[in-house]
Design a protein around this motif. Structure first.
Motif, PDB file in Angstrom:
ATOM      1  N   HIS A  39      -7.258   5.385  -5.620  1.00 56.98           N
ATOM      2  CA  HIS A  39      -5.934   5.695  -5.086  1.00 56.98           C
ATOM      3  C   HIS A  39      -5.106   6.487  -6.102  1.00 56.98           C
ATOM      4  CE1 HIS A  39      -2.465   5.268  -2.484  1.00 56.98           C
ATOM      5  NE2 HIS A  39      -1.759   4.997  -3.565  1.00 56.98           N
ATOM      6  N   ASP A  47       3.628   9.093  -2.639  1.00 55.10           N
ATOM      7  CA  ASP A  47       3.965   7.864  -3.358  1.00 55.10           C
ATOM      8  C   ASP A  47       5.313   7.977  -4.050  1.00 55.10           C
ATOM      9  OD1 ASP A  47       1.601   6.749  -2.618  1.00 55.10           O
ATOM     10  OD2 ASP A  47       0.612   7.042  -4.551  1.00 55.10           O
ATOM     11  N   THR A  48       5.998   6.852  -4.116  1.00 54.71           N
ATOM     12  CA  THR A  48       7.208   6.773  -4.925  1.00 54.71           C
ATOM     13  C   THR A  48       6.807   6.340  -6.330  1.00 54.71           C
ATOM     14  OG1 THR A  48       7.603   4.460  -4.359  1.00 54.71           O
ATOM     15  CG2 THR A  48       8.572   6.129  -2.907  1.00 54.71           C
ATOM     16  N   PHE A  50       7.702   3.637  -7.781  1.00 53.60           N
ATOM     17  CA  PHE A  50       7.402   2.204  -7.760  1.00 53.60           C
ATOM     18  C   PHE A  50       5.978   1.938  -7.284  1.00 53.60           C
ATOM     19  CE2 PHE A  50       7.225  -1.853  -5.505  1.00 53.60           C
ATOM     20  CZ  PHE A  50       7.516  -2.704  -6.562  1.00 53.60           C
ATOM     21  N   THR A  51       5.545   2.601  -6.209  1.00 56.24           N
ATOM     22  CA  THR A  51       4.190   2.354  -5.709  1.00 56.24           C
ATOM     23  C   THR A  51       3.144   2.881  -6.685  1.00 56.24           C
ATOM     24  OG1 THR A  51       4.249   4.373  -4.386  1.00 56.24           O
ATOM     25  CG2 THR A  51       4.861   2.313  -3.291  1.00 56.24           C
ATOM     26  N   GLY A  52       3.432   3.987  -7.341  1.00 55.67           N
ATOM     27  CA  GLY A  52       2.512   4.477  -8.360  1.00 55.67           C
ATOM     28  C   GLY A  52       2.363   3.505  -9.509  1.00 55.67           C
ATOM     29  N   ALA A  54       2.952   0.268  -9.277  1.00 53.66           N
ATOM     30  CA  ALA A  54       2.294  -0.922  -8.743  1.00 53.66           C
ATOM     31  C   ALA A  54       0.775  -0.740  -8.710  1.00 53.66           C
ATOM     32  CB  ALA A  54       2.828  -1.242  -7.349  1.00 53.66           C
ATOM     33  N   TRP A  55       0.298   0.446  -8.314  1.00 56.27           N
ATOM     34  CA  TRP A  55      -1.143   0.714  -8.341  1.00 56.27           C
ATOM     35  C   TRP A  55      -1.678   0.707  -9.769  1.00 56.27           C
ATOM     36  CZ3 TRP A  55      -4.438   0.231  -4.571  1.00 56.27           C
ATOM     37  CH2 TRP A  55      -4.009   0.374  -3.261  1.00 56.27           C
TER      38      TRP A  55
END
Length: 87
Positions: A39, A47-48, A50-52, A54-55
């Motif tokens: 991913h 992606d924002t 935050f999601t980056g 989080a990954w």
């Protein structure tokens, strides 16, 4: 599949359950790491931040936990193999 085997080994607790649980956990966490890595290597346009992040945290924690599960597998296997031979 690894998570299911680890859960079953922890629930049933057959002989050598720690070996099964640690090996299966290591395989399952390798799968989690691979999905997170794939991913992060993909297209990050949607992606924002935050999601980056989080990954990234998921990838890093899966790698560390997978290595820890593998080390536990090696030590438990050695303990079962050697037994009281070396004391």
């Amino acid at each position: 599949m690894g998570a299911a085997i680890a859960g079953l080994a922890l629930w049933v607790r057959p002989a050598g359950w720690a070996v099964l649980a640690s090996a299966a956990s290591s395989v399952a966490l390798y799968g989690v790491w691979a999905v997170a890595e794939r991913h992060l290597q993909g297209d990050p346009r949607g992606d924002t931040a935050f999601t980056g992040f989080a990954w990234f945290v998921l990838r890093t924690s899966a790698a560390w936990l997978g290595v820890t599960a593998f080390v536990a597998f090696v030590f438990v296997l050695l303990r079962l193999t050697l037994g009281t031979w070396i004391s």
